[in-house]
Design a protein around this motif. Sequence first.
Motif, PDB file in Angstrom:
ATOM      1  N   SER A   1       0.820  -1.211   0.000  1.00  0.00           N
ATOM      2  CA  SER A   1       0.000   0.000   0.000  1.00  0.00           C
ATOM      3  C   SER A   1       0.857   1.266   0.000  1.00  0.00           C
ATOM      4  CB  SER A   1      -0.942   0.022   1.200  1.00  0.00           C
ATOM      5  OG  SER A   1      -0.240   0.284   2.405  1.00  0.00           O
ATOM      6  N   GLY A   2       1.998   1.229   0.643  1.00  0.00           N
ATOM      7  CA  GLY A   2       2.819   2.427   0.766  1.00  0.00           C
ATOM      8  C   GLY A   2       2.281   3.421   1.787  1.00  0.00           C
ATOM      9  N   ILE A   3       1.158   3.089   2.430  1.00  0.00           N
ATOM     10  CA  ILE A   3       0.573   3.964   3.456  1.00  0.00           C
ATOM     11  C   ILE A   3       1.256   3.630   4.774  1.00  0.00           C
ATOM     12  CG2 ILE A   3      -1.529   4.605   4.696  1.00  0.00           C
ATOM     13  CD1 ILE A   3      -3.079   3.646   2.146  1.00  0.00           C
ATOM     14  N   LEU A   4       2.030   4.578   5.291  1.00  0.00           N
ATOM     15  CA  LEU A   4       2.787   4.326   6.509  1.00  0.00           C
ATOM     16  C   LEU A   4       2.043   4.828   7.737  1.00  0.00           C
ATOM     17  CD1 LEU A   4       6.410   5.188   5.344  1.00  0.00           C
ATOM     18  CD2 LEU A   4       5.313   2.951   5.502  1.00  0.00           C
ATOM     19  N   LEU A   5       2.040   3.989   8.762  1.00  0.00           N
ATOM     20  CA  LEU A   5       1.429   4.309  10.045  1.00  0.00           C
ATOM     21  C   LEU A   5       2.472   4.122  11.131  1.00  0.00           C
ATOM     22  CD1 LEU A   5      -1.915   2.299   9.670  1.00  0.00           C
ATOM     23  CD2 LEU A   5      -1.539   4.728   9.202  1.00  0.00           C
ATOM     24  N   GLN A   6       2.122   4.557  12.335  1.00  0.00           N
ATOM     25  CA  GLN A   6       2.961   4.307  13.499  1.00  0.00           C
ATOM     26  C   GLN A   6       2.096   3.683  14.586  1.00  0.00           C
ATOM     27  OE1 GLN A   6       4.649   8.251  14.286  1.00  0.00           O
ATOM     28  NE2 GLN A   6       6.650   7.391  13.788  1.00  0.00           N
ATOM     29  N   ARG A   7       2.751   2.894  15.438  1.00  0.00           N
ATOM     30  CA  ARG A   7       2.063   2.337  16.605  1.00  0.00           C
ATOM     31  C   ARG A   7       3.036   2.306  17.775  1.00  0.00           C
ATOM     32  NH1 ARG A   7       1.044  -2.812  13.706  1.00  0.00           N
ATOM     33  NH2 ARG A   7       3.135  -3.536  13.358  1.00  0.00           N
TER      34      ARG A   7
ATOM     35  N   GLU B   1      -0.091   0.127  22.477  1.00  0.00           N
ATOM     36  CA  GLU B   1      -0.767  -0.381  21.286  1.00  0.00           C
ATOM     37  C   GLU B   1      -1.626   0.636  20.544  1.00  0.00           C
ATOM     38  OE1 GLU B   1      -2.687  -4.075  22.249  1.00  0.00           O
ATOM     39  OE2 GLU B   1      -0.809  -4.965  22.929  1.00  0.00           O
ATOM     40  N   LYS B   2      -1.461   1.933  20.812  1.00  0.00           N
ATOM     41  CA  LYS B   2      -2.162   2.980  20.054  1.00  0.00           C
ATOM     42  C   LYS B   2      -1.561   3.038  18.650  1.00  0.00           C
ATOM     43  CE  LYS B   2      -3.727   7.607  19.876  1.00  0.00           C
ATOM     44  NZ  LYS B   2      -5.132   7.637  19.608  1.00  0.00           N
ATOM     45  N   THR B   3      -2.406   3.282  17.642  1.00  0.00           N
ATOM     46  CA  THR B   3      -1.966   3.402  16.244  1.00  0.00           C
ATOM     47  C   THR B   3      -2.423   4.742  15.712  1.00  0.00           C
ATOM     48  OG1 THR B   3      -2.158   1.010  15.936  1.00  0.00           O
ATOM     49  CG2 THR B   3      -2.098   2.352  13.955  1.00  0.00           C
ATOM     50  N   TRP B   4      -1.569   5.422  14.928  1.00  0.00           N
ATOM     51  CA  TRP B   4      -1.917   6.722  14.352  1.00  0.00           C
ATOM     52  C   TRP B   4      -1.264   6.885  12.989  1.00  0.00           C
ATOM     53  CZ3 TRP B   4       1.218   5.886  18.530  1.00  0.00           C
ATOM     54  CH2 TRP B   4       2.543   6.285  18.423  1.00  0.00           C
ATOM     55  N   ALA B   5      -1.725   7.924  12.254  1.00  0.00           N
ATOM     56  CA  ALA B   5      -1.290   8.102  10.870  1.00  0.00           C
ATOM     57  C   ALA B   5      -0.178   9.134  10.697  1.00  0.00           C
ATOM     58  CB  ALA B   5      -2.481   8.490   9.996  1.00  0.00           C
ATOM     59  N   PHE B   6      -0.137  10.176  11.484  1.00  0.00           N
ATOM     60  CA  PHE B   6       0.853  11.223  11.267  1.00  0.00           C
ATOM     61  C   PHE B   6       2.124  10.928  12.052  1.00  0.00           C
ATOM     62  CE2 PHE B   6      -3.254  13.288  10.561  1.00  0.00           C
ATOM     63  CZ  PHE B   6      -3.056  13.703   9.258  1.00  0.00           C
ATOM     64  N   PRO B   7       3.305  11.035  11.409  1.00  0.00           N
ATOM     65  CA  PRO B   7       4.558  10.706  12.090  1.00  0.00           C
ATOM     66  C   PRO B   7       4.782  11.581  13.327  1.00  0.00           C
ATOM     67  CG  PRO B   7       4.923  11.046   9.736  1.00  0.00           C
ATOM     68  CD  PRO B   7       3.517  11.456  10.028  1.00  0.00           C
ATOM     69  N   ARG B   8       5.173  10.930  14.401  1.00  0.00           N
ATOM     70  CA  ARG B   8       5.485  11.608  15.659  1.00  0.00           C
ATOM     71  C   ARG B   8       6.712  10.948  16.266  1.00  0.00           C
ATOM     72  NH1 ARG B   8       0.094  13.414  18.410  1.00  0.00           N
ATOM     73  NH2 ARG B   8      -1.320  13.288  16.664  1.00  0.00           N
ATOM     74  N   GLU B   9       7.397  11.712  17.102  1.00  0.00           N
ATOM     75  CA  GLU B   9       8.565  11.151  17.769  1.00  0.00           C
ATOM     76  C   GLU B   9       8.193  10.328  18.991  1.00  0.00           C
ATOM     77  OE1 GLU B   9      11.822  13.781  18.464  1.00  0.00           O
ATOM     78  OE2 GLU B   9      11.572  14.751  16.521  1.00  0.00           O
ATOM     79  N   ARG B  10       7.020  10.611  19.557  1.00  0.00           N
ATOM     80  CA  ARG B  10       6.548   9.915  20.748  1.00  0.00           C
ATOM     81  C   ARG B  10       5.072   9.591  20.623  1.00  0.00           C
ATOM     82  NH1 ARG B  10      10.436   7.630  23.382  1.00  0.00           N
ATOM     83  NH2 ARG B  10      12.182   8.991  23.732  1.00  0.00           N
ATOM     84  N   CYS B  11       4.629   8.554  21.321  1.00  0.00           N
ATOM     85  CA  CYS B  11       3.222   8.175  21.348  1.00  0.00           C
ATOM     86  C   CYS B  11       2.406   9.304  21.978  1.00  0.00           C
ATOM     87  CB  CYS B  11       3.053   6.896  22.168  1.00  0.00           C
ATOM     88  SG  CYS B  11       1.326   6.446  22.462  1.00  0.00           S
ATOM     89  N   PRO B  12       1.297   9.710  21.341  1.00  0.00           N
ATOM     90  CA  PRO B  12       0.483  10.784  21.898  1.00  0.00           C
ATOM     91  C   PRO B  12      -0.266  10.379  23.169  1.00  0.00           C
ATOM     92  CG  PRO B  12      -0.555   9.897  19.931  1.00  0.00           C
ATOM     93  CD  PRO B  12       0.787   9.244  20.057  1.00  0.00           C
ATOM     94  N   ASP B  13      -0.343   9.075  23.465  1.00  0.00           N
ATOM     95  CA  ASP B  13      -1.042   8.622  24.675  1.00  0.00           C
ATOM     96  C   ASP B  13      -0.100   8.419  25.853  1.00  0.00           C
ATOM     97  OD1 ASP B  13      -3.453   8.701  23.387  1.00  0.00           O
ATOM     98  OD2 ASP B  13      -3.909   6.581  23.639  1.00  0.00           O
ATOM     99  N   CYS B  14       0.973   7.643  25.638  1.00  0.00           N
ATOM    100  CA  CYS B  14       1.827   7.286  26.776  1.00  0.00           C
ATOM    101  C   CYS B  14       3.249   7.830  26.692  1.00  0.00           C
ATOM    102  CB  CYS B  14       1.866   5.770  26.943  1.00  0.00           C
ATOM    103  SG  CYS B  14       2.866   4.908  25.722  1.00  0.00           S
TER     104      CYS B  14
END
Length: 107
Positions: free
Chosen positions: A3-9, A14-27
């Motif tokens: 797909s070429g669609i990149l996600l992060q988790r 175990e949170k999953t999101w679409a926009f690249p971040r350096e740290r998990c937005p939850d923990c």
Amino acid sequence: MRSGILLQRCPACEKTWAFPRERCPDCGGAPESFEASGRATLFSATVVTRAPDETFRALAPYRIALADLEEGPRIMAHLSAEAPIGAPLTGRVEEIAGRPIPLFKPA
């Protein structure tokens, strides 16, 4: 098919999101990147008739969708054909107007 669609988790919570971040937005944990399956469900769609710039004006009218990825996140993408809300979609990143953009089609 890739797909070429990149996600992060986050391996920690175990949170999953679409926009690249350096740290998990939850923990605050360190994320890992992975490629989405390309399977999604159509949440919403519209037809763009007034494009934001010259490059996209040449493509107008075109469809934009909000797609709920199988992995959880909702992303904005181009939609190749009309589809009813709730329809299954398949997609991948393609070059559109010289930019890498997710493009979905009805499954």
